[in-house]
Design an enzyme around this catalytic site. Structure first.
Site, PDB file in Angstrom:
ATOM      1  N   ASP A  56       0.830  -0.991   0.364  1.00  0.00           N
ATOM      2  CA  ASP A  56       0.093  -0.019  -0.014  1.00  0.00           C
ATOM      3  C   ASP A  56       0.864   1.330  -0.080  1.00  0.00           C
ATOM      4  OD1 ASP A  56       1.047  -0.819   2.578  1.00  0.00           O
ATOM      5  OD2 ASP A  56      -1.254  -0.030   3.480  1.00  0.00           O
ATOM      6  N   SER A  57       2.855   1.338   0.180  1.00  0.00           N
ATOM      7  CA  SER A  57       3.265   2.279  -0.244  1.00  0.00           C
ATOM      8  C   SER A  57       2.796   2.614  -1.601  1.00  0.00           C
ATOM      9  CB  SER A  57       4.957   1.603  -0.450  1.00  0.00           C
ATOM     10  OG  SER A  57       4.800   0.200  -0.931  1.00  0.00           O
ATOM     11  N   ASP A  95      -0.544  -6.718  -0.253  1.00  0.00           N
ATOM     12  CA  ASP A  95      -0.895  -5.623   1.091  1.00  0.00           C
ATOM     13  C   ASP A  95      -2.588  -5.725   0.833  1.00  0.00           C
ATOM     14  OD1 ASP A  95       0.566  -4.338   2.600  1.00  0.00           O
ATOM     15  OD2 ASP A  95       1.448  -2.573   1.719  1.00  0.00           O
ATOM     16  N   LYS A 124      -0.393  -9.280   2.979  1.00  0.00           N
ATOM     17  CA  LYS A 124      -0.219  -9.132   4.226  1.00  0.00           C
ATOM     18  C   LYS A 124      -1.067  -8.011   4.324  1.00  0.00           C
ATOM     19  CE  LYS A 124       3.405  -5.783   3.662  1.00  0.00           C
ATOM     20  NZ  LYS A 124       2.628  -4.761   4.438  1.00  0.00           N
ATOM     21  N   GLU A 126      -1.369  -5.887   9.080  1.00  0.00           N
ATOM     22  CA  GLU A 126      -0.672  -4.979  10.003  1.00  0.00           C
ATOM     23  C   GLU A 126      -1.582  -4.998  11.139  1.00  0.00           C
ATOM     24  OE1 GLU A 126       0.228  -0.547   9.133  1.00  0.00           O
ATOM     25  OE2 GLU A 126       0.920  -1.329   6.972  1.00  0.00           O
ATOM     26  N   GLU A 193       8.884  -4.146  10.302  1.00  0.00           N
ATOM     27  CA  GLU A 193       9.136  -2.767   9.849  1.00  0.00           C
ATOM     28  C   GLU A 193       9.865  -1.864  11.180  1.00  0.00           C
ATOM     29  OE1 GLU A 193       6.977  -1.201   7.130  1.00  0.00           O
ATOM     30  OE2 GLU A 193       8.270   0.858   7.200  1.00  0.00           O
TER      31      GLU A 193
HETATM   32  O1  KIV Z   1       3.588  -0.965   1.714  1.00  0.00           O
HETATM   33  C1  KIV Z   1       5.043  -1.693   1.386  1.00  0.00           C
HETATM   34  O2  KIV Z   1       5.239  -0.692   0.560  1.00  0.00           O
HETATM   35  C2  KIV Z   1       5.276  -2.073   2.544  1.00  0.00           C
HETATM   36  C3  KIV Z   1       6.426  -2.000   2.697  1.00  0.00           C
HETATM   37  C4  KIV Z   1       7.285  -1.107   2.729  1.00  0.00           C
HETATM   38  C5  KIV Z   1       7.383  -3.335   3.152  1.00  0.00           C
HETATM   39  O3  KIV Z   1       4.814  -2.491   3.341  1.00  0.00           O
END
Ligand code: KIV
Length: 276
Positions: A56-57, A95, A124, A126, A193
């Site tokens: 989600d970056s 994500d 993934k 959090e 992280e």
């Molecule tokens: O969203 C993302 O790219 C991430 C990485 C920085 C691990 O969670």
């Protein structure tokens, strides 16, 4: 057996959860990068990246937002689908965006969408032990899970900024316990992280699943960075753990190859990239 890959002229089998577990067992560092489209996905795959994350970056590096909070499930599905078309070997993780897994039912519905519509092989999410129920639900339905602990960017407004986590011993102990609880709930990977290297080592020692670090020091089982940081595209002040691999490379592909080599031969992260 790998009919589709044979047709695409690929001899190496694709990476899966067993490959990642074997790499950990054999002490081979796992090289991971983010990607958001088919062309870059193909480039990082060809460079030898083992795992590709549609993070989600993308809210920050693609959409120009200040945080990852505005990213939606639709955004992640779209980018995961186009990334999947560029991959031959790497394992594809997507994500789960902010508030897309606030109950087991919602998490299951959205994880299924990321896999069926996006082509993700793992999702993934959090959070620490508070996510145990969610991880158990996804695991019960055979959905592979990566549990992201340490700095959790989706909680930036609650935390009050993108800060190093686990600096005091109480926080560090809690983080190790979180990792164990998530592993016991069924998580296949832990992503850690922005923590001191000592905490990276402690989490790595406490769990048997692979631990992928970003700013978590050299002792973890693999490293991940945001592709745009590796390629020197991201402007402004960057976190200490970022290395721009373009400075020594003569092409984008060469920078990715150099990143993968640096992770594999453990020259990245160097002490200047670590917190203590
Ligand atoms: O969203 C993302 O790219 C991430 C990485 C920085 C691990 O969670």
């Amino acid at each position: 057996m790998y009919k589709q890959l044979e047709q695409r002229g690929m001899s190496q089998p694709p990476v899966n959860v067993s490959t990642l577990a074997k790499m950990k067992a054999e002490g081979e560092p796992i090289a991971c990068l983010t990607a958001y489209d088919a062309s870059f996905a193909n480039m990082v795959d060809q460079a030898g990246t083992d795992l590709v994350l549609v993070g989600d970056s993308l809210g920050m590096v693609i959409q120009g937002c200040d945080t990852t909070v505005p990213v939606t499930v639709e955004d992640i599905i779209y980018h995961t689908r186009i990334v999947s078309r560029g991959l031959l070997r790497a394992f594809l993780v997507a994500d789960m965006p902010f508030m897309s897994y606030s109950s087991p039912e919602q998490a299951l519905e959205n994880a299924v969408r990321l896999m069926q519509e996006g082509g993700a092989m793992m999702v993934k999410l959090e959070g620490g032990r508070g996510q145990v129920k969610i991880v158990e639900t996804l695991t019960r339905h055979d959905i592979p899970v990566c549990a992201h602990i340490g700095l959790r960017p989706q909680s930036v407004h609650k935390i009050g900024g993108f800060k190093v986590q686990g600096r005091d011993s109480g926080q560090a102990k809690k983080m190790v316990e979180d990792a164990v609880a998530l592993q016991d709930a069924g998580a296949d990977i832990v992503l850690l992280e922005c923590v001191p290297s000592e905490v990276g080592q402690a989490v790595r020692d406490a769990v048997s699943v692979p631990v992928i670090g970003i700013g978590a020091g050299p002792a973890v089982d693999g490293q991940i960075l945001v592709l745009y940081d590796v390629l020197g595209i991201t402007q402004g002040r960057l976190p200490r753990f970022v290395q721009n691999f373009m400075t020594e490379a003569d092409s984008l592909m060469d920078a990715c190859v150099k990143y993968v080599e640096a992770v594999k031969n453990k020259t990245y992260p160097a002490p200047e990239h670590c917190f203590s």
